[in-house]
Design a protein around this motif. Structure first.
Motif, short mmCIF file in Angstrom:
data_model
loop_
_atom_site.label_atom_id
_atom_site.label_comp_id
_atom_site.label_asym_id
_atom_site.label_seq_id
_atom_site.Cartn_x
_atom_site.Cartn_y
_atom_site.Cartn_z
N VAL A 12 0.86 -1.18 0.00
CA VAL A 12 0.00 0.00 0.00
C VAL A 12 0.90 1.23 0.00
O VAL A 12 1.55 1.55 1.01
CB VAL A 12 -0.95 0.01 1.21
CG1 VAL A 12 -1.87 1.22 1.15
CG2 VAL A 12 -1.76 -1.29 1.27
N VAL A 70 -1.22 -1.24 -4.27
CA VAL A 70 -2.32 -0.29 -4.10
C VAL A 70 -1.74 1.11 -3.96
O VAL A 70 -0.80 1.33 -3.18
CB VAL A 70 -3.16 -0.63 -2.86
CG1 VAL A 70 -4.30 0.38 -2.69
CG2 VAL A 70 -3.71 -2.05 -2.94
N TYR A 78 -1.20 7.66 -8.54
CA TYR A 78 -1.51 6.39 -9.20
C TYR A 78 -0.73 6.26 -10.51
O TYR A 78 -0.30 5.16 -10.88
CB TYR A 78 -3.01 6.29 -9.45
CG TYR A 78 -3.48 4.92 -9.92
CD1 TYR A 78 -2.96 3.75 -9.39
CD2 TYR A 78 -4.46 4.82 -10.91
CE1 TYR A 78 -3.39 2.51 -9.83
CE2 TYR A 78 -4.89 3.57 -11.34
CZ TYR A 78 -4.36 2.43 -10.79
OH TYR A 78 -4.79 1.19 -11.24
N CYS A 95 -2.89 -3.96 -9.89
CA CYS A 95 -2.90 -2.60 -9.35
C CYS A 95 -4.29 -2.22 -8.86
O CYS A 95 -5.30 -2.74 -9.36
CB CYS A 95 -2.45 -1.60 -10.39
SG CYS A 95 -0.69 -1.61 -10.75
N ALA A 96 -4.33 -1.30 -7.91
CA ALA A 96 -5.60 -0.74 -7.45
C ALA A 96 -5.33 0.66 -6.91
O ALA A 96 -4.19 0.98 -6.55
CB ALA A 96 -6.22 -1.61 -6.37
N GLN A 107 -10.29 6.92 -10.32
CA GLN A 107 -11.05 6.14 -9.35
C GLN A 107 -12.54 6.45 -9.45
O GLN A 107 -13.38 5.56 -9.40
CB GLN A 107 -10.54 6.42 -7.93
CG GLN A 107 -11.11 5.50 -6.86
CD GLN A 107 -12.42 6.01 -6.27
OE1 GLN A 107 -12.75 7.19 -6.44
NE2 GLN A 107 -13.16 5.15 -5.62
N LEU A 115 -12.99 -0.53 -2.30
CA LEU A 115 -11.72 -1.19 -2.58
C LEU A 115 -11.46 -2.39 -1.68
O LEU A 115 -11.04 -3.45 -2.17
CB LEU A 115 -10.57 -0.19 -2.48
CG LEU A 115 -9.19 -0.77 -2.85
CD1 LEU A 115 -9.20 -1.36 -4.25
CD2 LEU A 115 -8.12 0.30 -2.73
N ILE A 119 -10.83 -6.18 -3.14
CA ILE A 119 -9.64 -6.98 -2.91
C ILE A 119 -9.99 -8.31 -2.26
O ILE A 119 -9.46 -9.37 -2.63
CB ILE A 119 -8.63 -6.20 -2.04
CG1 ILE A 119 -8.13 -4.97 -2.81
CG2 ILE A 119 -7.44 -7.09 -1.65
CD1 ILE A 119 -7.28 -4.03 -1.97
N GLY A 298 -11.04 -3.20 -8.15
CA GLY A 298 -11.72 -2.04 -7.61
C GLY A 298 -12.67 -1.40 -8.58
O GLY A 298 -12.77 -1.77 -9.74
#
Length: 298
Positions: A12, A70, A78, A95-96, A107, A115, A119, A298
């Protein structure tokens, strides 16, 4: 439905100095995943230390097999994570993004579920990326965008809108303010025609900056195409009307292509998912869709 994807590592990545509470959101996501995915061996919080650090962190994280990376960030953060994952050359990294910071167009326009739930459910899908290459050198570095690449007025307005403004009226005020500083630019198109342009945007998503609707096309994130939104240079009052239209009712259907190429006349700045870069004068710029380039959740 496919079996849920389970990861060996979950990284993360977040900016500890974010204005959008990224540290708290990152910690909360870790706690939710530890509860919802008991037995996941490695859930790591990775704070960035400087601009561009997320690229390095994501590249390293993607070097681990069966990894989820993430980004708790805005569009720019991002973008760094996506470029880090692509630089790693991993074929199975996922990826998220969790929205934090000012600009969260990707997003907002692409998210299908919360999210942590996405996941835990582990339903991975693919999405296209935009790739821009500046220069004819075979070694010229390609850079990726998850949402848009823009030249001229529209991306400048979009970034200005994201500086804390809310509501359609303030969006229009932002358009007027930016418009007063705007100058058109020139390019030589791939068909040999020299064009004077007020705005040129290559879009992988239909909206920018909350209210600016670029395209009404029902594009899918895995169709191998992107939209071209081009404003030829015209009287300033006409440009202003188009910009206000983008911020209110939208611009309607736009052409979809797989690639677009032109040559700059003068040095030309551009916005790539909100991050400012520049192409030198007399340089070939090539934008391409990279179909299904990224695994996402996501």
């Amino acid at each position: 439905m496919d079996a849920p994807r389970r990861f060996d590592t979950i990284s993360v990545i977040f900016n500890p100095n974010s204005t959008g509470e990224a540290p708290r959101l990152a910690a909360t996501l870790r706690d939710q995943l530890e509860e919802g995915l008991p037995g996941t061996p490695d859930i790591r919080l990775l704070p960035t230390q400087h601009a561009g650090h997320a690229v390095d962190l994501a590249r390293e994280a993607a070097g681990t097999p069966n990894a989820l990376v993430v980004s708790v960030s805005g569009d720019g953060g991002y973008n760094e994570v996506v470029n880090g994952v692509m630089a790693a050359g991993s074929s199975d990294t996922v990826c998220a993004v969790m929205a934090a910071g000012n600009a969260n167009d990707h997003q907002r326009t692409s998210s299908t579920t919360r999210l942590d739930r996405a996941i835990i459910e582990g339903q991975v899908r693919r999405m296209d990326l935009l790739r821009i290459t500046v220069g004819d050198d075979p070694e010229a570095q390609a850079i990726y965008a998850h949402s848009y690449i823009g030249f001229g007025l529209t991306p400048v307005v979009a970034i200005d809108m994201e500086k804390g403004n809310k509501g359609a009226l303030k969006e229009m005020v932002s358009v007027v303010r930016t418009f007063s500083r705007f100058e058109p630019f020139r390019i030589d198109d791939s068909d040999g025609v020299r064009r004077e342009i007020d705005s040129l945007v290559f879009a992988n998503i239909p909206q920018m900056a909350k209210y600016a609707t670029l395209s009404e096309a029902q594009e899918r994130p895995d169709d191998g195409m992107f939209e071209v939104i081009l404003f030829p240079h015209t009287a300033k009052w006409r440009v202003l009307l188009k910009a206000v239209r983008a911020a209110t009712t939208g611009l309607g259907d736009q052409p979809s292509v797989r690639s677009y190429e032109f040559t700059t006349i003068d040095p030309l700045p551009y916005q790539l998912d909100g991050e400012v870069r520049s192409a030198p004068a007399g340089t070939t710029v090539r934008v391409e869709s990279v179909p299904s380039a990224l695994h996402v959740l996501g």
